[in-house]
Design an enzyme around this catalytic site. Structure first.
Site, short mmCIF file in Angstrom:
data_model
loop_
_atom_site.label_atom_id
_atom_site.label_comp_id
_atom_site.label_asym_id
_atom_site.label_seq_id
_atom_site.Cartn_x
_atom_site.Cartn_y
_atom_site.Cartn_z
N GLY A 36 0.85 -1.19 0.00
CA GLY A 36 0.00 0.00 0.00
C GLY A 36 0.88 1.23 0.00
O GLY A 36 0.78 2.11 0.86
N GLU A 111 -11.50 -3.11 -16.10
CA GLU A 111 -11.64 -1.70 -15.75
C GLU A 111 -11.13 -1.55 -14.33
O GLU A 111 -11.84 -1.85 -13.38
CB GLU A 111 -13.10 -1.29 -15.88
CG GLU A 111 -13.56 -1.38 -17.32
CD GLU A 111 -14.87 -0.67 -17.53
OE1 GLU A 111 -15.16 0.27 -16.80
OE2 GLU A 111 -15.59 -1.08 -18.44
N ILE A 112 -9.93 -1.15 -14.22
CA ILE A 112 -9.33 -1.06 -12.89
C ILE A 112 -8.82 0.35 -12.63
O ILE A 112 -8.56 1.10 -13.55
CB ILE A 112 -8.19 -2.09 -12.73
CG1 ILE A 112 -7.13 -1.85 -13.79
CG2 ILE A 112 -8.74 -3.49 -12.78
CD1 ILE A 112 -5.94 -2.72 -13.65
N ASN A 154 -3.46 -6.28 -5.47
CA ASN A 154 -4.10 -6.38 -4.16
C ASN A 154 -3.25 -7.29 -3.29
O ASN A 154 -3.30 -8.51 -3.41
CB ASN A 154 -5.51 -6.94 -4.30
CG ASN A 154 -6.23 -6.93 -2.96
OD1 ASN A 154 -5.60 -6.84 -1.90
ND2 ASN A 154 -7.55 -7.02 -3.00
N LEU A 174 2.79 1.19 6.06
CA LEU A 174 2.87 2.55 6.57
C LEU A 174 1.54 3.26 6.41
O LEU A 174 1.02 3.39 5.29
CB LEU A 174 3.98 3.32 5.84
CG LEU A 174 5.35 2.62 5.79
CD1 LEU A 174 6.41 3.56 5.26
CD2 LEU A 174 5.77 2.04 7.13
N ASP A 177 -4.88 1.83 5.66
CA ASP A 177 -6.27 2.27 5.87
C ASP A 177 -6.78 1.71 7.20
O ASP A 177 -6.65 0.51 7.46
CB ASP A 177 -7.14 1.77 4.70
CG ASP A 177 -6.73 2.41 3.39
OD1 ASP A 177 -6.34 3.60 3.41
OD2 ASP A 177 -6.77 1.74 2.34
N GLU A 256 3.73 10.27 1.97
CA GLU A 256 2.81 11.40 1.85
C GLU A 256 1.85 11.42 3.05
O GLU A 256 1.52 12.48 3.58
CB GLU A 256 2.05 11.29 0.52
CG GLU A 256 2.90 11.62 -0.71
CD GLU A 256 4.09 10.68 -0.98
OE1 GLU A 256 4.10 9.53 -0.48
OE2 GLU A 256 5.03 11.10 -1.67
N GLU A 257 1.43 10.23 3.47
CA GLU A 257 0.51 10.16 4.60
C GLU A 257 1.24 10.60 5.89
O GLU A 257 0.68 11.32 6.71
CB GLU A 257 -0.01 8.72 4.73
CG GLU A 257 -1.30 8.56 5.47
CD GLU A 257 -2.49 9.27 4.86
OE1 GLU A 257 -2.55 9.42 3.62
OE2 GLU A 257 -3.35 9.73 5.62
N1 SAM Z 1 1.72 4.02 2.67
C1 SAM Z 1 1.31 5.23 2.01
C2 SAM Z 1 1.67 6.42 2.83
O1 SAM Z 1 2.08 6.26 3.97
O2 SAM Z 1 1.54 7.55 2.30
C3 SAM Z 1 -0.18 5.22 1.67
C4 SAM Z 1 -1.13 5.16 2.81
S1 SAM Z 1 -2.83 5.15 2.28
C5 SAM Z 1 -3.72 5.59 3.71
C6 SAM Z 1 -3.15 3.41 2.14
C7 SAM Z 1 -2.76 2.87 0.78
O3 SAM Z 1 -2.91 1.46 0.78
C8 SAM Z 1 -3.56 3.41 -0.36
O4 SAM Z 1 -2.69 3.83 -1.38
C9 SAM Z 1 -4.38 2.20 -0.81
O5 SAM Z 1 -4.69 2.24 -2.18
C10 SAM Z 1 -3.44 1.07 -0.47
N2 SAM Z 1 -4.09 -0.23 -0.26
C11 SAM Z 1 -5.19 -0.47 0.46
N3 SAM Z 1 -5.49 -1.80 0.41
C12 SAM Z 1 -4.53 -2.38 -0.35
C13 SAM Z 1 -4.30 -3.71 -0.78
N4 SAM Z 1 -5.12 -4.69 -0.42
N5 SAM Z 1 -3.23 -3.97 -1.57
C14 SAM Z 1 -2.39 -2.97 -1.94
N6 SAM Z 1 -2.57 -1.69 -1.56
C15 SAM Z 1 -3.63 -1.39 -0.78
#
Ligand code: SAM
Length: 281
Positions: A36, A111-112, A154, A174, A177, A256-257
């Site tokens: 993520g 469509e992703i 995913n 990091l 969600d 960024e988060e």
């Molecule tokens: N780690 C980054 C940061 O600290 O800026 C992003 C944090 S953001 C809150 C969470 C990220 O996890 C999002 O980009 C989301 O698309 C990704 N994400 C959520 N579920 C995921 C999954 N099952 N597989 C891969 N990425 C995922």
């Protein structure tokens, strides 16, 4: 949705030469995985610090406004997987075969949402094209940012398709969600089932880094990791003593988060765990 994504049927089918052209022919696989990875801040920060370590980010954008188009760059990375699946691996999903020949604008059932991962791919390509090698770089060191790549995937479904057993030395979660509501907790990125996969891809001694600004999520992640027999907690102090300070600094503030939490003067809760050796490994 992610059901139309194409995955390598096994790590051997992940074309590392396409992701890391400068390492083509070396047989090397990623050692750091950022799950993520969002906009890629961690990978971009760590790439110059560990020029000989391959890093892979995984991102599954949930941005509803994202573009709808096929992940052509990923699909075309794996023609070998279609032509020659590794022994003992079941046939690839049909969307994999179909999408290989798809026109990018007319994907069959594909469509992703790729806006974020596309952004990171473009960011890495630009950095590779424009960053000069440091004057003291040895001739064996790959050119800047050749060691970092991203796939749209995913991670909750197919992580072992990307990474061989015991291949990773660092796994990053990091600011994942939070999925606040109890009925959504099963969507969290740390669960007992997924921890078994994380333990599988991490080598003994490898580190899981987690950080969040949500205390409840921090406690959830730490409790699940602590309860899992193949992980033991490791303090920030201990990791810094082992020379992992630059990694921890990037974990805290390169994404960024993480920067957003800083701007909002929020708390950051860190929890790190070491993959321990099991007798059956
Ligand atoms: N780690 C980054 C940061 O600290 O800026 C992003 C944090 S953001 C809150 C969470 C990220 O996890 C999002 O980009 C989301 O698309 C990704 N994400 C959520 N579920 C995921 C999954 N099952 N597989 C891969 N990425 C995922």
């Amino acid at each position: 949705s992610d059901h139309a994504l194409a995955y390598p049927p096994a790590p051997a089918a992940l074309d590392c030469a396409a992701l890391y052209p400068a390492s083509a022919g070396t047989g090397r696989t990623p050692e750091f995985a950022d799950i993520g990875c969002g906009f890629g801040g961690l990978l971009i920060a760590l790439a110059p610090l560990f020029p000989d370590t391959l890093m892979l980010g995984e991102s599954a954008s949930s941005n509803a406004a994202a573009n709808r188009r096929t992940a052509l760059s990923i699909v075309t990375s794996w023609p070998r997987a279609v032509a020659e699946p590794p022994k003992g691996v079941p046939p690839a999903a049909s969307c994999f075969n179909e999408s290989r020949n798809a026109h990018p604008d007319t994907p069959p059932g594909m469509e992703i949402r790729v806006q974020v991962s596309q952004y990171v791919q473009d960011r890495i390509a630009a950095l590779r094209a424009t960053t000069p090698a440091p004057p003291d770089a040895s001739p064996d060191t790959p050119a800047p940012y050749q060691n970092v790549a991203i796939v749209r995937a995913n991670a909750m479904k197919f992580l072992p398709n990307y990474f061989p057993k015991a291949s990773l030395s660092a796994l990053f979660f990091l600011f994942p969600d939070p999925h606040f509501k109890a009925r959504k907790h099963k969507a969290r990125i740390i669960t007992p089932t997924l921890l078994a996969e994380y333990a599988y891809v991490l080598r003994a001694g490898g580190i899981v880094y987690t950080i969040t600004d949500v205390r409840d999520l921090h406690e959830w992640m730490a409790a699940h990791l602590e309860a899992f027999p193949l992980f033991e907690p490791v303090s920030e102090e201990q990791l810094r003593a082992e020379g992992k300070g630059p990694i921890l600094d990037a974990v805290y503030s390169s994404t960024e988060e993480g920067k957003k939490v800083e701007r909002n003067k929020g708390d950051k809760w860190l929890a790190c765990f070491r993959r321990i050796e099991a007798s059956r490994d």
